[in-house]
Design an enzyme around this catalytic site. Sequence first.
Site, PDB file in Angstrom:
ATOM      1  N   SER A  74       0.851  -1.196   0.000  1.00 35.19           N
ATOM      2  CA  SER A  74       0.000   0.000   0.000  1.00 35.19           C
ATOM      3  C   SER A  74       0.886   1.246   0.000  1.00 35.19           C
ATOM      4  O   SER A  74       2.032   1.195   0.453  1.00 35.19           O
ATOM      5  CB  SER A  74      -0.910   0.012   1.226  1.00 35.19           C
ATOM      6  OG  SER A  74      -0.156   0.311   2.388  1.00 35.19           O
ATOM      7  N   LYS A 119       0.484  -0.375  15.131  1.00 31.76           N
ATOM      8  CA  LYS A 119      -0.936  -0.603  15.388  1.00 31.76           C
ATOM      9  C   LYS A 119      -1.434  -1.902  14.779  1.00 31.76           C
ATOM     10  O   LYS A 119      -2.371  -2.506  15.295  1.00 31.76           O
ATOM     11  CB  LYS A 119      -1.709   0.582  14.784  1.00 31.76           C
ATOM     12  CG  LYS A 119      -3.172   0.574  15.030  1.00 31.76           C
ATOM     13  CD  LYS A 119      -3.805   1.864  14.619  1.00 31.76           C
ATOM     14  CE  LYS A 119      -4.020   1.939  13.120  1.00 31.76           C
ATOM     15  NZ  LYS A 119      -4.914   3.074  12.797  1.00 31.76           N
ATOM     16  N   ASP A 120      -0.830  -2.321  13.684  1.00 38.95           N
ATOM     17  CA  ASP A 120      -1.279  -3.538  13.000  1.00 38.95           C
ATOM     18  C   ASP A 120      -0.623  -4.802  13.543  1.00 38.95           C
ATOM     19  O   ASP A 120      -0.919  -5.895  13.065  1.00 38.95           O
ATOM     20  CB  ASP A 120      -0.983  -3.434  11.493  1.00 38.95           C
ATOM     21  CG  ASP A 120      -1.728  -2.284  10.841  1.00 38.95           C
ATOM     22  OD1 ASP A 120      -2.800  -1.910  11.357  1.00 38.95           O
ATOM     23  OD2 ASP A 120      -1.236  -1.758   9.826  1.00 38.95           O
ATOM     24  N   ARG A 123     -12.952   0.287  17.390  1.00 39.25           N
ATOM     25  CA  ARG A 123     -12.693   1.378  18.333  1.00 39.25           C
ATOM     26  C   ARG A 123     -13.280   2.688  17.830  1.00 39.25           C
ATOM     27  O   ARG A 123     -13.989   3.391  18.558  1.00 39.25           O
ATOM     28  CB  ARG A 123     -11.171   1.529  18.535  1.00 39.25           C
ATOM     29  CG  ARG A 123     -10.755   2.725  19.403  1.00 39.25           C
ATOM     30  CD  ARG A 123      -9.232   2.898  19.385  1.00 39.25           C
ATOM     31  NE  ARG A 123      -8.730   3.119  18.033  1.00 39.25           N
ATOM     32  CZ  ARG A 123      -8.659   4.303  17.439  1.00 39.25           C
ATOM     33  NH1 ARG A 123      -9.012   5.385  18.077  1.00 39.25           N
ATOM     34  NH2 ARG A 123      -8.216   4.408  16.192  1.00 39.25           N
ATOM     35  N   ARG A 124     -13.011   3.027  16.582  1.00 36.62           N
ATOM     36  CA  ARG A 124     -13.529   4.301  16.064  1.00 36.62           C
ATOM     37  C   ARG A 124     -15.048   4.293  16.000  1.00 36.62           C
ATOM     38  O   ARG A 124     -15.697   5.284  16.330  1.00 36.62           O
ATOM     39  CB  ARG A 124     -12.935   4.589  14.676  1.00 36.62           C
ATOM     40  CG  ARG A 124     -11.462   4.971  14.750  1.00 36.62           C
ATOM     41  CD  ARG A 124     -10.833   5.114  13.373  1.00 36.62           C
ATOM     42  NE  ARG A 124      -9.430   5.485  13.457  1.00 36.62           N
ATOM     43  CZ  ARG A 124      -8.498   5.097  12.583  1.00 36.62           C
ATOM     44  NH1 ARG A 124      -8.829   4.324  11.560  1.00 36.62           N
ATOM     45  NH2 ARG A 124      -7.260   5.492  12.743  1.00 36.62           N
ATOM     46  N   ARG A 147     -13.681   0.031   4.224  1.00 31.68           N
ATOM     47  CA  ARG A 147     -12.367  -0.615   4.258  1.00 31.68           C
ATOM     48  C   ARG A 147     -11.532  -0.171   3.079  1.00 31.68           C
ATOM     49  O   ARG A 147     -11.933   0.658   2.283  1.00 31.68           O
ATOM     50  CB  ARG A 147     -12.519  -2.147   4.311  1.00 31.68           C
ATOM     51  CG  ARG A 147     -12.789  -2.638   5.730  1.00 31.68           C
ATOM     52  CD  ARG A 147     -12.103  -3.961   6.011  1.00 31.68           C
ATOM     53  NE  ARG A 147     -10.715  -3.963   5.606  1.00 31.68           N
ATOM     54  CZ  ARG A 147     -10.076  -5.017   5.145  1.00 31.68           C
ATOM     55  NH1 ARG A 147     -10.713  -6.155   5.004  1.00 31.68           N
ATOM     56  NH2 ARG A 147      -8.817  -4.938   4.814  1.00 31.68           N
ATOM     57  N   ARG A 203     -10.396   5.017   0.893  1.00 31.13           N
ATOM     58  CA  ARG A 203     -11.404   5.566   1.807  1.00 31.13           C
ATOM     59  C   ARG A 203     -11.696   7.023   1.472  1.00 31.13           C
ATOM     60  O   ARG A 203     -12.844   7.455   1.512  1.00 31.13           O
ATOM     61  CB  ARG A 203     -10.928   5.440   3.253  1.00 31.13           C
ATOM     62  CG  ARG A 203     -10.860   3.985   3.700  1.00 31.13           C
ATOM     63  CD  ARG A 203     -10.594   3.876   5.167  1.00 31.13           C
ATOM     64  NE  ARG A 203      -9.491   2.965   5.425  1.00 31.13           N
ATOM     65  CZ  ARG A 203      -9.028   2.691   6.636  1.00 31.13           C
ATOM     66  NH1 ARG A 203      -9.539   3.277   7.692  1.00 31.13           N
ATOM     67  NH2 ARG A 203      -8.042   1.833   6.780  1.00 31.13           N
ATOM     68  N   CYS A 235     -11.432 -11.138  24.507  1.00 32.18           N
ATOM     69  CA  CYS A 235     -12.672 -10.460  24.114  1.00 32.18           C
ATOM     70  C   CYS A 235     -12.491  -9.704  22.801  1.00 32.18           C
ATOM     71  O   CYS A 235     -11.384  -9.509  22.335  1.00 32.18           O
ATOM     72  CB  CYS A 235     -13.069  -9.468  25.193  1.00 32.18           C
ATOM     73  SG  CYS A 235     -11.773  -8.259  25.512  1.00 32.18           S
TER      74      CYS A 235
END
Length: 308
Positions: free
Chosen positions: A12, A84-85, A132-133, A150, A156, A243
């Site tokens: 990407s 983050k990923d 989360r967002r 996505r 996006r 969770c």
Amino acid sequence: MQTTLKIGTRGSPLALAQAHETQARLMAAHGMPVEAFEVVVISTSGDRIQDRPLAEAGGKGLFTKEIEEALLARRIDIAVHSSKDMPTVLPYGLELSAFLPREDARDAFVGKAAKTIAGLPHGAKVGSSSLRRQALIRRMRPDLDVVMFRGNVQTRLRKLDEGVAEGTILAYAGLKRLGLEDVTTELMPLDSFPPAPGQGAICIESRVGDLDVERMLTIIHDVPTGQALACERAFLAALDGSCRTPIAGHATISGETVFFGGLIISPDGAQSHEVKVEGPAQDAARIGDEAARTVRAKASEKFFDGWA
Ligand SMILES: NCc1[nH]cc(CCC(=O)O)c1CC(=O)O
């Protein structure tokens, strides 16, 4: 024949920008020529699955699996990722061996119908595929219609231009690395709209015990970012797996002290539990782990069971 350092990355535009930033830092730090590197693009399952949320398709590891296989098979020497990923548990034999100085960790709102989330018309569509967002948007504005969004950053933004939604939220760091930060119409506060653990920090993964690579990376590693990430990743690790709760967490380092704020929130945004702690930066991982225990104690078991 001269050997080159093979840098593995996703394809990407954001991933490539991060790989090139890493390459530029290594060149500057070691006076190495551009020919000393080869950027190897690797397609991952996460890149190919576009039609459903990743949490459903198998989670975070989808963006790293094929790259980690290439590292273990020595087809590449280092892998550059968005922290983050990264899953909290890495395959045996691999480690996160360096973090680059962190970019701005905040989320950026890109609004069409209004510049701010608060200013959006009643019932407006906001695109995001991050649990989360989605939850944080619903907490702020339960009336908004949160829709799946996505694809990479450019995809996006294009969907937004096509009118698929009236706003979206992206990482400000990613926009900056792509030179697209001007599309931002509102920067979300760290306190009320906390980022994902690891957001804004580029990390480098390598093979445990690869001393040549370790030596090369030490000089570009940013110690405070590494400490902040140890704290955030410990928080995530202690809550993750058990969770599918949306989790936010952000640590900052000031001198010898780490300050951490964490949040767990129900997907509908109606319930959330927060924790704020500080402690010695050298114990950052323990601080993150304790924060997870604190926030877990505040939430009832029902909080976690409701949507598992
Ligand atoms: N999941 C995609 C992803 N992974 C990391 C970033 C942004 C860059 C960063 O956080 O360092 C993004 C895009 C986004 O959230 O807008």
